[in-house]
Design an enzyme around this catalytic site. Structure first.
Site, mmCIF file in Angstrom:
data_model
loop_
_atom_site.group_PDB
_atom_site.id
_atom_site.type_symbol
_atom_site.label_atom_id
_atom_site.label_comp_id
_atom_site.label_asym_id
_atom_site.label_seq_id
_atom_site.Cartn_x
_atom_site.Cartn_y
_atom_site.Cartn_z
ATOM 1 N N ILE A 197 0.860 -1.174 0.000
ATOM 2 C CA ILE A 197 0.000 0.000 0.000
ATOM 3 C C ILE A 197 0.900 1.229 0.000
ATOM 4 O O ILE A 197 1.812 1.342 0.829
ATOM 5 C CB ILE A 197 -0.916 0.043 1.236
ATOM 6 C CG1 ILE A 197 -1.563 -1.324 1.504
ATOM 7 C CG2 ILE A 197 -1.950 1.153 1.107
ATOM 8 C CD1 ILE A 197 -2.435 -1.852 0.424
ATOM 9 N N CYS A 198 0.651 2.162 -0.913
ATOM 10 C CA CYS A 198 1.352 3.434 -0.921
ATOM 11 C C CYS A 198 2.875 3.195 -0.982
ATOM 12 O O CYS A 198 3.352 2.413 -1.792
ATOM 13 C CB CYS A 198 0.924 4.238 0.303
ATOM 14 S SG CYS A 198 1.357 5.985 0.297
ATOM 15 N N THR A 199 3.626 3.838 -0.097
ATOM 16 C CA THR A 199 5.086 3.705 -0.134
ATOM 17 C C THR A 199 5.589 2.384 0.448
ATOM 18 O O THR A 199 6.800 2.170 0.540
ATOM 19 C CB THR A 199 5.762 4.882 0.587
ATOM 20 O OG1 THR A 199 5.214 5.006 1.897
ATOM 21 C CG2 THR A 199 5.574 6.180 -0.186
#
Length: 199
Positions: A108-110
């Site tokens: 998720i995301c970074t």
């Protein structure tokens, strides 16, 4: 048998990065059928002191790296802490070892930066938060970094863009594993506007 969903935590993790997908898997199927297709739990390098999220929430993980179960679905959230954890050999090795036998690894995301540090993105396409695309390309030069997509599915490895894209990606995983009707029911229960993709 319920699939084990293991949510990896670390200091300065973005709260919604892990809580959103965690909630998706935790409630899937229970309202409509009473079945529990996913057993959701958490893991971190340590249990004490508690993990502190980016928003200041204190979390005590259920497992540590030393006693963790094998994940069927391994979730790697992002946040400022992901940038630090990609240099933590214990974290990187834990992800690598879990990924060997996981059915799905979802960042998720970074969290994609952590996957990049493990080498798991080599030869694949991936996305991350729009503000970290160049960083991901530098960390994982053998990965094709994709802009403008909510999530990218490589089969075992799925990456998603920033924060709320994790909800879309988690629902997509539910769709892929259990069908579109189950994913729609989960999204409806959460009152989340989501459209399935054709498979």
């Amino acid at each position: 048998m319920a699939r084990n969903v293991l949510v990896t935590l670390f200091d300065d993790v973005d709260t919604l990065d892990f809580c959103g997908p965690m909630e998706v898997f935790a409630i899937t199927g229970q309202r409509a059928t009473g079945l529990v297709p996913f057993a959701v739990t958490t893991v971190a390098e340590r249990r004490s002191p508690a993990i502190t999220t980016r928003s200041g929430l204190w979390i005590t993980p259920y497992y540590t790296f030393a006693d963790a179960i094998q994940a069927d679905i391994l979730i790697i959230p992002g946040g400022l802490g992901a940038r630090h954890e990609r240099k933590n050999p214990l974290m990187v090795n834990f992800i690598r070892q879990q990924a060997k036998n996981a059915e799905i690894v979802l960042s998720i995301c970074t969290g994609a930066l952590l996957l990049g540090a493990t080498g798991l993105l080599d030869g694949l396409s991936a996305t991350t938060h729009h503000g970290a695309l160049e960083e991901l390309a530098a960390i994982a030069p053998q990965c094709t970094v994709v802009d403008g997509q909510r999530y990218v599915d490589n089969g075992q490895v799925i990456t998603s863009a920033g924060i709320t894209a994790g909800l879309d990606a988690a629902l997509y995983v539910v769709q892929r594993l259990l069908g579109v009707a189950t994913a729609r029911e989960t999204a409806s229960h959460m009152e989340y506007v989501w459209e399935p993709v054709e498979q």
